[in-house]
Every structure is written in C-alpha cells, then in structure tokens.
Design an enzyme around this catalytic site. Structure first.
Site, PDB file in Angstrom:
ATOM      1  N   CYS A   1      59.617  16.813 -16.171  1.00 41.34           N
ATOM      2  CA  CYS A   1      58.437  16.185 -15.561  1.00 41.34           C
ATOM      3  C   CYS A   1      58.689  15.868 -14.079  1.00 41.34           C
ATOM      4  O   CYS A   1      59.835  15.711 -13.650  1.00 41.34           O
ATOM      5  CB  CYS A   1      58.106  14.880 -16.267  1.00 41.34           C
ATOM      6  SG  CYS A   1      57.456  15.054 -17.930  1.00 41.34           S
TER       7      CYS A   1
ATOM      8  N   GLU B   1      58.328  23.780 -15.369  1.00 43.80           N
ATOM      9  CA  GLU B   1      58.228  24.211 -16.770  1.00 43.80           C
ATOM     10  C   GLU B   1      59.192  25.362 -17.061  1.00 43.80           C
ATOM     11  O   GLU B   1      59.808  25.933 -16.159  1.00 43.80           O
ATOM     12  CB  GLU B   1      56.775  24.591 -17.077  1.00 43.80           C
ATOM     13  CG  GLU B   1      55.862  23.384 -16.932  1.00 43.80           C
ATOM     14  CD  GLU B   1      54.439  23.612 -17.431  1.00 43.80           C
ATOM     15  OE1 GLU B   1      54.039  24.779 -17.652  1.00 43.80           O
ATOM     16  OE2 GLU B   1      53.731  22.599 -17.588  1.00 43.80           O
TER      17      GLU B   1
ATOM     18  N   CYS C   1      59.511   9.591 -19.264  1.00 39.04           N
ATOM     19  CA  CYS C   1      59.656   9.231 -17.847  1.00 39.04           C
ATOM     20  C   CYS C   1      59.660   7.720 -17.655  1.00 39.04           C
ATOM     21  O   CYS C   1      60.407   7.197 -16.816  1.00 39.04           O
ATOM     22  CB  CYS C   1      58.573   9.902 -17.012  1.00 39.04           C
ATOM     23  SG  CYS C   1      58.851  11.678 -16.849  1.00 39.04           S
TER      24      CYS C   1
ATOM     25  N   ASN D   1      56.623  18.872 -11.598  1.00 40.66           N
ATOM     26  CA  ASN D   1      57.038  19.344 -12.920  1.00 40.66           C
ATOM     27  C   ASN D   1      57.526  20.779 -12.815  1.00 40.66           C
ATOM     28  O   ASN D   1      56.987  21.583 -12.043  1.00 40.66           O
ATOM     29  CB  ASN D   1      55.937  19.165 -13.979  1.00 40.66           C
ATOM     30  CG  ASN D   1      54.595  19.766 -13.618  1.00 40.66           C
ATOM     31  OD1 ASN D   1      54.263  19.905 -12.445  1.00 40.66           O
ATOM     32  ND2 ASN D   1      53.820  20.135 -14.617  1.00 40.66           N
TER      33      ASN D   1
ATOM     34  N   CYS E   1      54.597   9.925 -18.837  1.00 41.94           N
ATOM     35  CA  CYS E   1      54.899  10.040 -20.272  1.00 41.94           C
ATOM     36  C   CYS E   1      55.975   9.027 -20.657  1.00 41.94           C
ATOM     37  O   CYS E   1      56.640   8.440 -19.791  1.00 41.94           O
ATOM     38  CB  CYS E   1      55.325  11.465 -20.617  1.00 41.94           C
ATOM     39  SG  CYS E   1      57.041  11.852 -20.194  1.00 41.94           S
TER      40      CYS E   1
ATOM     41  N   GLU F   1      58.173  13.096 -12.439  1.00 41.98           N
ATOM     42  CA  GLU F   1      58.796  11.782 -12.189  1.00 41.98           C
ATOM     43  C   GLU F   1      60.304  11.860 -12.317  1.00 41.98           C
ATOM     44  O   GLU F   1      61.061  11.287 -11.532  1.00 41.98           O
ATOM     45  CB  GLU F   1      58.279  10.735 -13.178  1.00 41.98           C
ATOM     46  CG  GLU F   1      56.788  10.516 -13.138  1.00 41.98           C
ATOM     47  CD  GLU F   1      56.031  11.417 -14.123  1.00 41.98           C
ATOM     48  OE1 GLU F   1      56.333  12.625 -14.197  1.00 41.98           O
ATOM     49  OE2 GLU F   1      55.131  10.891 -14.806  1.00 41.98           O
TER      50      GLU F   1
HETATM   51  N1  THU Z   1      54.150  16.082 -17.056  1.00 36.04           N
HETATM   52  C1  THU Z   1      54.731  15.447 -15.986  1.00 36.04           C
HETATM   53  O1  THU Z   1      55.235  16.088 -15.059  1.00 36.04           O
HETATM   54  N2  THU Z   1      54.742  14.090 -15.992  1.00 36.04           N
HETATM   55  C2  THU Z   1      54.218  13.314 -16.977  1.00 36.04           C
HETATM   56  O2  THU Z   1      54.363  12.103 -16.948  1.00 36.04           O
HETATM   57  C3  THU Z   1      53.444  13.922 -18.036  1.00 36.04           C
HETATM   58  C4  THU Z   1      53.561  15.397 -18.174  1.00 36.04           C
HETATM   59  C5  THU Z   1      54.140  17.544 -17.072  1.00 36.04           C
HETATM   60  C6  THU Z   1      55.023  18.173 -18.111  1.00 36.04           C
HETATM   61  C7  THU Z   1      54.351  19.490 -18.336  1.00 36.04           C
HETATM   62  O3  THU Z   1      54.821  20.412 -17.364  1.00 36.04           O
HETATM   63  C8  THU Z   1      52.880  19.230 -18.082  1.00 36.04           C
HETATM   64  O4  THU Z   1      52.827  18.010 -17.351  1.00 36.04           O
HETATM   65  C9  THU Z   1      52.040  19.095 -19.343  1.00 36.04           C
HETATM   66  O5  THU Z   1      52.573  18.189 -20.225  1.00 36.04           O
END
Ligand code: THU
Length: 135
Positions: free
Chosen positions: A53, A44, A93, A42, A90, A55
């Site tokens: 994310c 940010e 994704c 991920n 999520c 994925e």
């Molecule tokens: N996140 C992911 O990388 N993948 C997911 O399927 C769920 C959430 C990340 C996004 C963000 O940087 C952190 O997790 C919190 O939501």
C-alpha cells in the site's frame, strides 16, 4: 504544518501508483518531525498479496532514512484516472503506522487540497496492538 501542501504531495505521489490489477491509485505523503516529507504509492503485483500500500511504501522509506517520528500523513486514493475521494487507510497500514505513533499522528484523508477529512490515527485505531502487549 501546511496541510494543503502535504495533500498536494500525496496527489502527486498518486500519479506514480502501479495498480494494473485493481485500477485503484493511492498516494501518500508522510511528514516527519524533521520536516522532511516521504512519498509513497501503491505497488501491485501479479501475485496479489505481494502488493504494498501507499502508506507503507512511504513509511518504510521514511524509517529506512532514519525518520521515526511523524506529524501527519496525507492520503489521496480513488479509481485511477478519477479524482481522489476520502478513503481510510486499510487495517494493515493503520497497524504499521501505529508502531511510530505517540497518540498524535494526524491523517488527512483527501478528496482534494481544499476538501479533506482530518482525523488522528488513534481515533481510527483506538485499541491497537502494540509493544506493551508483548511484555
Ligand atoms: N491500497 C492502498 O494503497 N492503501 C490503502 O490503505 C488501501 C488500499 C491499495 C492496495 C491495492 O493496490 C489497491 O489499493 C486496492 O486495494
């Protein structure tokens, strides 16, 4: 497929997560039909919705390298500095991955190389929106 090896790669990718806002670190390892593995974490952003994310980082890397068919995705997620726990991708994704799923893409949701939940994408997203709806 060596599921343990794929999970280890997701755990390695997780070490590169850029997550100063959530403190939630995620790594993904996506195995293509070619045998190549594409990693993602991920990433940010101070403008929170600009976050990507793990994925989708892995998926977009794979597709941009010409890979379009996938066998499995391993996911390692959890609080930064702590061991991962079993977490589902999520909804965004799941939708992004489903574009390239022919009903058999396996997800390995990992707390560790020997402790993971195996489920298909189709099980998690049984009524997906796909290209058929656009016709
Ligand atoms: N996140 C992911 O990388 N993948 C997911 O399927 C769920 C959430 C990340 C996004 C963000 O940087 C952190 O997790 C919190 O939501």
């Amino acid at each position: 497929m060596d599921e343990r090896a794929l999970i280890k790669q997701a755990i390695e990718a997780r070490t590169r997560a850029y997550c100063p806002y959530s403190g939630f670190a995620v790594g993904a390892a996506l195995l293509g039909e070619s045998g190549r593995v594409y990693l993602g974490c991920n990433v940010e952003n101070a403008s929170y919705p600009a976050t990507n994310c793990a994925e989708r980082t892995a998926l977009f890397h794979a597709v941009s390298q010409g890979e379009r068919q996938f066998i499995a995705l391993a996911l390692a997620a959890g609080k930064q500095g702590e061991a991962p726990s079993v977490v589902s991708p999520c909804g965004i994704c799941l939708q992004a991955l489903s574009e390239f799923d022919r009903g058999n893409m396996v997800l390995l949701l990992a707390a560790g190389p020997d402790d993971y939940h195996r489920i298909t994408l189709a099980q998690l997203l049984p009524h997906r929106f796909g290209s058929a709806q656009l016709k």
